[in-house]
Scaffold this motif. Structure first.
Motif, PDB file in Angstrom:
ATOM      1  N   GLN A 195       0.836  -1.186   0.000  1.00  0.00           N
ATOM      2  CA  GLN A 195       0.000   0.000   0.000  1.00  0.00           C
ATOM      3  C   GLN A 195       0.880   1.249   0.000  1.00  0.00           C
ATOM      4  OE1 GLN A 195      -2.455   0.274   3.513  1.00  0.00           O
ATOM      5  NE2 GLN A 195      -4.205   0.860   2.276  1.00  0.00           N
ATOM      6  N   GLU A 196       0.575   2.186  -0.899  1.00  0.00           N
ATOM      7  CA  GLU A 196       1.298   3.453  -0.919  1.00  0.00           C
ATOM      8  C   GLU A 196       0.746   4.343   0.196  1.00  0.00           C
ATOM      9  OE1 GLU A 196       3.882   4.356  -2.852  1.00  0.00           O
ATOM     10  OE2 GLU A 196       3.848   2.353  -3.738  1.00  0.00           O
ATOM     11  N   LEU A 197       1.643   4.958   0.955  1.00  0.00           N
ATOM     12  CA  LEU A 197       1.254   5.808   2.075  1.00  0.00           C
ATOM     13  C   LEU A 197       1.765   7.224   1.855  1.00  0.00           C
ATOM     14  CD1 LEU A 197       2.179   3.332   4.952  1.00  0.00           C
ATOM     15  CD2 LEU A 197      -0.098   3.761   4.026  1.00  0.00           C
ATOM     16  N   GLU A 236       1.825  15.101   7.413  1.00  0.00           N
ATOM     17  CA  GLU A 236       2.327  16.470   7.431  1.00  0.00           C
ATOM     18  C   GLU A 236       2.396  17.053   6.013  1.00  0.00           C
ATOM     19  OE1 GLU A 236       3.562  14.037   9.292  1.00  0.00           O
ATOM     20  OE2 GLU A 236       3.269  14.821  11.311  1.00  0.00           O
ATOM     21  N   THR A 237       2.763  16.232   5.050  1.00  0.00           N
ATOM     22  CA  THR A 237       2.820  16.679   3.651  1.00  0.00           C
ATOM     23  C   THR A 237       1.432  17.065   3.161  1.00  0.00           C
ATOM     24  OG1 THR A 237       4.713  15.241   3.240  1.00  0.00           O
ATOM     25  CG2 THR A 237       3.499  16.021   1.311  1.00  0.00           C
ATOM     26  N   LEU A 238       0.446  16.226   3.451  1.00  0.00           N
ATOM     27  CA  LEU A 238      -0.928  16.518   3.043  1.00  0.00           C
ATOM     28  C   LEU A 238      -1.450  17.788   3.709  1.00  0.00           C
ATOM     29  CD1 LEU A 238      -2.421  12.926   3.147  1.00  0.00           C
ATOM     30  CD2 LEU A 238      -2.126  14.344   1.117  1.00  0.00           C
ATOM     31  N   CYS A 239      -1.177  17.937   4.991  1.00  0.00           N
ATOM     32  CA  CYS A 239      -1.654  19.122   5.713  1.00  0.00           C
ATOM     33  C   CYS A 239      -1.039  20.400   5.151  1.00  0.00           C
ATOM     34  CB  CYS A 239      -1.366  18.991   7.203  1.00  0.00           C
ATOM     35  SG  CYS A 239      -2.384  17.738   8.009  1.00  0.00           S
ATOM     36  N   THR A 240       0.227  20.344   4.819  1.00  0.00           N
ATOM     37  CA  THR A 240       0.891  21.506   4.218  1.00  0.00           C
ATOM     38  C   THR A 240       0.294  21.804   2.851  1.00  0.00           C
ATOM     39  OG1 THR A 240       2.948  21.010   5.382  1.00  0.00           O
ATOM     40  CG2 THR A 240       3.104  22.440   3.450  1.00  0.00           C
ATOM     41  N   HIS A 290      -2.123   5.172   9.330  1.00  0.00           N
ATOM     42  CA  HIS A 290      -1.133   4.143   9.657  1.00  0.00           C
ATOM     43  C   HIS A 290       0.055   4.831  10.331  1.00  0.00           C
ATOM     44  CE1 HIS A 290      -2.916   0.919   7.201  1.00  0.00           C
ATOM     45  NE2 HIS A 290      -3.342   1.917   6.457  1.00  0.00           N
ATOM     46  N   THR A 291       0.573   4.209  11.375  1.00  0.00           N
ATOM     47  CA  THR A 291       1.741   4.739  12.064  1.00  0.00           C
ATOM     48  C   THR A 291       2.892   3.753  11.913  1.00  0.00           C
ATOM     49  OG1 THR A 291       0.309   5.825  13.682  1.00  0.00           O
ATOM     50  CG2 THR A 291       2.629   5.584  14.270  1.00  0.00           C
ATOM     51  N   ILE A 292       3.994   4.266  11.380  1.00  0.00           N
ATOM     52  CA  ILE A 292       5.196   3.464  11.203  1.00  0.00           C
ATOM     53  C   ILE A 292       6.343   4.217  11.866  1.00  0.00           C
ATOM     54  CG2 ILE A 292       6.791   2.432   9.539  1.00  0.00           C
ATOM     55  CD1 ILE A 292       4.405   2.446   7.539  1.00  0.00           C
ATOM     56  N   PHE A 307       0.800   8.227   8.525  1.00  0.00           N
ATOM     57  CA  PHE A 307       0.534   8.261   7.097  1.00  0.00           C
ATOM     58  C   PHE A 307      -0.942   7.981   6.829  1.00  0.00           C
ATOM     59  CE2 PHE A 307       4.826   6.735   7.794  1.00  0.00           C
ATOM     60  CZ  PHE A 307       5.585   7.432   6.866  1.00  0.00           C
ATOM     61  N   ILE A 308      -1.382   8.413   5.637  1.00  0.00           N
ATOM     62  CA  ILE A 308      -2.713   8.080   5.137  1.00  0.00           C
ATOM     63  C   ILE A 308      -2.512   7.263   3.868  1.00  0.00           C
ATOM     64  CG2 ILE A 308      -4.822   9.020   4.107  1.00  0.00           C
ATOM     65  CD1 ILE A 308      -4.576  11.389   5.960  1.00  0.00           C
ATOM     66  N   PRO A 309      -3.260   6.165   3.727  1.00  0.00           N
ATOM     67  CA  PRO A 309      -3.147   5.390   2.486  1.00  0.00           C
ATOM     68  C   PRO A 309      -3.512   6.256   1.278  1.00  0.00           C
ATOM     69  CG  PRO A 309      -4.352   4.157   4.150  1.00  0.00           C
ATOM     70  CD  PRO A 309      -4.170   5.552   4.677  1.00  0.00           C
ATOM     71  N   GLU A 310      -2.729   6.118   0.223  1.00  0.00           N
ATOM     72  CA  GLU A 310      -2.931   6.928  -0.983  1.00  0.00           C
ATOM     73  C   GLU A 310      -4.356   6.795  -1.519  1.00  0.00           C
ATOM     74  OE1 GLU A 310      -0.462   7.849  -5.038  1.00  0.00           O
ATOM     75  OE2 GLU A 310      -0.586   5.752  -4.387  1.00  0.00           O
ATOM     76  N   GLU A 311      -4.917   5.607  -1.434  1.00  0.00           N
ATOM     77  CA  GLU A 311      -6.262   5.388  -1.967  1.00  0.00           C
ATOM     78  C   GLU A 311      -7.332   6.148  -1.185  1.00  0.00           C
ATOM     79  OE1 GLU A 311      -6.544   1.233   0.463  1.00  0.00           O
ATOM     80  OE2 GLU A 311      -5.276   1.567  -1.254  1.00  0.00           O
TER      81      GLU A 311
END
Length: 100
Positions: A4-6, A10-14, A35-37, A42-46
């Protein structure tokens, strides 16, 4: 299973100019998946499209996260009713063809 692409939250919020707390609230309401790694979230790309929809509702209509939840539930019910109506119309057409 495909990997799964994540996308980093922070990137999305910016990019969308929203606070991380807004995304946290959406998560706490069960509206998005996170998802936390290694303590990085992260948020799944889908799911980015769904997040974009929620951000637009929030920014354009000034709706709070709880209101977004209500709106999404109502939109889901409308979609369900549209599908049910289409199915009923199809059954009616079949009935009309077999019983002229």
């Amino acid at each position: 299973m495909a990997q799964q692409e994540l996308i980093l939250i922070e990137t999305l919020c910016t990019h969308y100019e929203v606070e991380i707390s807004f995304v946290d609230t959406l998560y706490s309401l069960g509206l998005i998946e996170i998802h936390t790694i290694e303590q990085v979230r992260f948020i799944p790309e889908e799911n980015v499209g769904d997040l974009e929809k929620m951000i637009r509702i929030h920014q354009d209509l000034e709706v709070n996260p709880e209101g977004i939840d209500v709106i999404l539930n109502l939109l889901s019910k409308v979609d369900d009713l549209k599908n049910e109506l289409a199915e009923t119309k199809s059954k009616l057409r079949r009935f009309e063809l077999t019983h002229p």
